[in-house]
Design a protein around this motif. Sequence first.
Motif, PDB file in Angstrom:
ATOM      1  N   SER A  26       0.822  -1.207   0.000  1.00 25.74           N
ATOM      2  CA  SER A  26       0.000   0.000   0.000  1.00 25.74           C
ATOM      3  C   SER A  26       0.856   1.256   0.000  1.00 25.74           C
ATOM      4  O   SER A  26       0.420   2.323  -0.444  1.00 25.74           O
ATOM      5  CB  SER A  26      -0.927   0.013   1.217  1.00 25.74           C
ATOM      6  N   GLY A  27       2.066   1.129   0.524  1.00 28.93           N
ATOM      7  CA  GLY A  27       2.980   2.266   0.551  1.00 28.93           C
ATOM      8  C   GLY A  27       2.602   3.329   1.567  1.00 28.93           C
ATOM      9  O   GLY A  27       3.216   4.401   1.612  1.00 28.93           O
ATOM     10  N   MET A  28       1.599   3.050   2.367  1.00 28.90           N
ATOM     11  CA  MET A  28       1.134   4.003   3.372  1.00 28.90           C
ATOM     12  C   MET A  28       0.664   3.249   4.610  1.00 28.90           C
ATOM     13  O   MET A  28       0.435   2.039   4.570  1.00 28.90           O
ATOM     14  CB  MET A  28      -0.029   4.851   2.828  1.00 28.90           C
ATOM     15  N   ASN A  29       0.514   3.998   5.692  1.00 27.69           N
ATOM     16  CA  ASN A  29      -0.108   3.456   6.906  1.00 27.69           C
ATOM     17  C   ASN A  29       0.570   2.188   7.418  1.00 27.69           C
ATOM     18  O   ASN A  29      -0.102   1.210   7.769  1.00 27.69           O
ATOM     19  CB  ASN A  29      -1.599   3.186   6.656  1.00 27.69           C
ATOM     20  N   TRP A  30       1.885   2.218   7.459  1.00 30.89           N
ATOM     21  CA  TRP A  30       2.599   1.084   8.036  1.00 30.89           C
ATOM     22  C   TRP A  30       2.564   1.130   9.558  1.00 30.89           C
ATOM     23  O   TRP A  30       2.562   0.096  10.215  1.00 30.89           O
ATOM     24  CB  TRP A  30       4.055   1.063   7.558  1.00 30.89           C
ATOM     25  N   ALA A  31       2.568   2.315  10.140  1.00 27.17           N
ATOM     26  CA  ALA A  31       2.584   2.443  11.604  1.00 27.17           C
ATOM     27  C   ALA A  31       1.177   2.395  12.183  1.00 27.17           C
ATOM     28  O   ALA A  31       0.888   1.629  13.104  1.00 27.17           O
ATOM     29  CB  ALA A  31       3.278   3.740  12.019  1.00 27.17           C
ATOM     30  N   ARG A 236       2.574   1.478  20.712  1.00 27.59           N
ATOM     31  CA  ARG A 236       1.599   1.071  19.696  1.00 27.59           C
ATOM     32  C   ARG A 236       2.041  -0.172  18.920  1.00 27.59           C
ATOM     33  O   ARG A 236       3.223  -0.398  18.703  1.00 27.59           O
ATOM     34  CB  ARG A 236       1.369   2.211  18.697  1.00 27.59           C
ATOM     35  N   MET A 237       1.054  -0.928  18.474  1.00 24.82           N
ATOM     36  CA  MET A 237       1.261  -1.994  17.496  1.00 24.82           C
ATOM     37  C   MET A 237       1.199  -1.383  16.107  1.00 24.82           C
ATOM     38  O   MET A 237       0.402  -0.481  15.852  1.00 24.82           O
ATOM     39  CB  MET A 237       0.184  -3.076  17.638  1.00 24.82           C
ATOM     40  N   SER A 238       2.019  -1.872  15.184  1.00 25.27           N
ATOM     41  CA  SER A 238       2.017  -1.335  13.825  1.00 25.27           C
ATOM     42  C   SER A 238       0.903  -1.936  12.988  1.00 25.27           C
ATOM     43  O   SER A 238       0.383  -3.019  13.280  1.00 25.27           O
ATOM     44  CB  SER A 238       3.362  -1.606  13.140  1.00 25.27           C
ATOM     45  N   ASN A 239       0.552  -1.243  11.917  1.00 26.52           N
ATOM     46  CA  ASN A 239      -0.480  -1.708  11.005  1.00 26.52           C
ATOM     47  C   ASN A 239      -0.055  -2.987  10.278  1.00 26.52           C
ATOM     48  O   ASN A 239      -0.884  -3.843   9.963  1.00 26.52           O
ATOM     49  CB  ASN A 239      -0.794  -0.602   9.989  1.00 26.52           C
ATOM     50  N   ILE A 240       1.248  -3.104  10.024  1.00 25.68           N
ATOM     51  CA  ILE A 240       1.773  -4.322   9.388  1.00 25.68           C
ATOM     52  C   ILE A 240       1.583  -5.510  10.325  1.00 25.68           C
ATOM     53  O   ILE A 240       1.118  -6.583   9.923  1.00 25.68           O
ATOM     54  CB  ILE A 240       3.268  -4.148   9.024  1.00 25.68           C
ATOM     55  N   THR A 241       1.972  -5.319  11.579  1.00 25.98           N
ATOM     56  CA  THR A 241       1.833  -6.374  12.585  1.00 25.98           C
ATOM     57  C   THR A 241       0.375  -6.777  12.753  1.00 25.98           C
ATOM     58  O   THR A 241       0.041  -7.966  12.841  1.00 25.98           O
ATOM     59  CB  THR A 241       2.402  -5.895  13.926  1.00 25.98           C
ATOM     60  N   ALA A 242      -0.517  -5.781  12.799  1.00 23.27           N
ATOM     61  CA  ALA A 242      -1.945  -6.062  12.980  1.00 23.27           C
ATOM     62  C   ALA A 242      -2.518  -6.847  11.802  1.00 23.27           C
ATOM     63  O   ALA A 242      -3.417  -7.679  11.978  1.00 23.27           O
ATOM     64  CB  ALA A 242      -2.717  -4.762  13.173  1.00 23.27           C
ATOM     65  N   ALA A 243      -2.004  -6.608  10.601  1.00 26.88           N
ATOM     66  CA  ALA A 243      -2.463  -7.373   9.432  1.00 26.88           C
ATOM     67  C   ALA A 243      -2.198  -8.861   9.633  1.00 26.88           C
ATOM     68  O   ALA A 243      -3.042  -9.710   9.326  1.00 26.88           O
ATOM     69  CB  ALA A 243      -1.759  -6.870   8.171  1.00 26.88           C
ATOM     70  N   LEU A 244      -1.019  -9.169  10.159  1.00 26.71           N
ATOM     71  CA  LEU A 244      -0.684 -10.561  10.455  1.00 26.71           C
ATOM     72  C   LEU A 244      -1.587 -11.106  11.563  1.00 26.71           C
ATOM     73  O   LEU A 244      -2.051 -12.248  11.497  1.00 26.71           O
ATOM     74  CB  LEU A 244       0.791 -10.665  10.859  1.00 26.71           C
TER      75      LEU A 244
END
Length: 375
Positions: A26-31, A236-244
């Motif tokens: 997505s190139g955005m919203n990793w954090a 905070r948990m990252s958006n990448i981590t939450a995807a997993l």
Amino acid sequence: MTWKIPLFKMYWDEDDVSAVSETIRSGMNWAVGANVSKFEEDLANYIGTKYCLTFNSGTSALHAALIAHGISTGDEVIVPSFTFIATANSPQFVGAKPVFADIEETTCGLDPEDVVERITPRTKAIMPVHYGGCPCRIQELREIADDHNLILIEDAAEAFGASVGGKKVGSFGDSAMMSFCQNKVITTGEGGAIVTDSRDLYEKMKLIHSHGRLETTDYFATTAVMDYISLGYNFRMSNITAALGISQLRKVEDIIGMRRADAAYYIQRLKAEVPECVIPELPDNYYHVYQLFSIRVQNRDSLIKHLEKKGIMSKIYFSPVHQTDFYQKKLKNSCTLPVTQEISDDIISLPFYPGISRDDIDFVIDNIKEFYEAM
């Protein structure tokens, strides 16, 4: 060392890879992003609580929960010594004192009778641990907390999905910590969460876990100036981590099913063929998810060395926290916990993870049998 049979492996599939890859691409919203909110909603629904907030680790989650509960200097928190050290350390993060209570043999969790003996006018909270996927005697501890007007914080790091009488671990306490470290029931590599039914606690933790910033929208996606109204941390948990996490949670019942089936096979063979191994019987209505497969054995330390020579990893979960160098020499801790000592002296965790093959389990058991037959 490269182990022929490691202690654990992560369970993953292509859905996990796709979920993380999609977020990265997505190139955005990793954090910060929609995955975090979605994961929190899914977790709360699964446990059966009103609120959930994710963190970058279970330890950070415990730290934030203690602050939000108002635990501070001069307070005491009753904890087990038979646990990972974060349980005992977290009260000290806020200036409180961990008070060690003994455990009982069936669940390896806090012994309610001993907990009552440790309560003083300074006691503010009880923090039990659900060991290795097995619920502790949480209903009795809930009653004790209520009777003495104490906060109950569940350390459910190892018991995601476990239950008592159909009620999920994590829903008994005023709050509960979940961990998603790599060897847990579901994993995000590192990560944690707090679940609670308290809106007030939830709002306090939102400030604590993001710099004390009063957020009404995504900080990274607005031109608005946001105020900082309290001391906070970057937990905070990252958006990448939450995807997993979202992907892992979708298959949690399958993962738990595999764990329970593998544990049943271990238990069947060990009970039939290795009388030197002791496997506790579960209380009625307890649902064990087997984050660890731990047994008690004779000549434990020699067995560990024997298995190591065969390329089989095993581990002691746990050595008593109150006997570590830090607690003995720095904190001058002194307490007597006979059951903790007894269990810590002979417990061993064997290789265990979803998908471990029957051949690998057979290899482990055959080598345990070999060890005792040679004695």
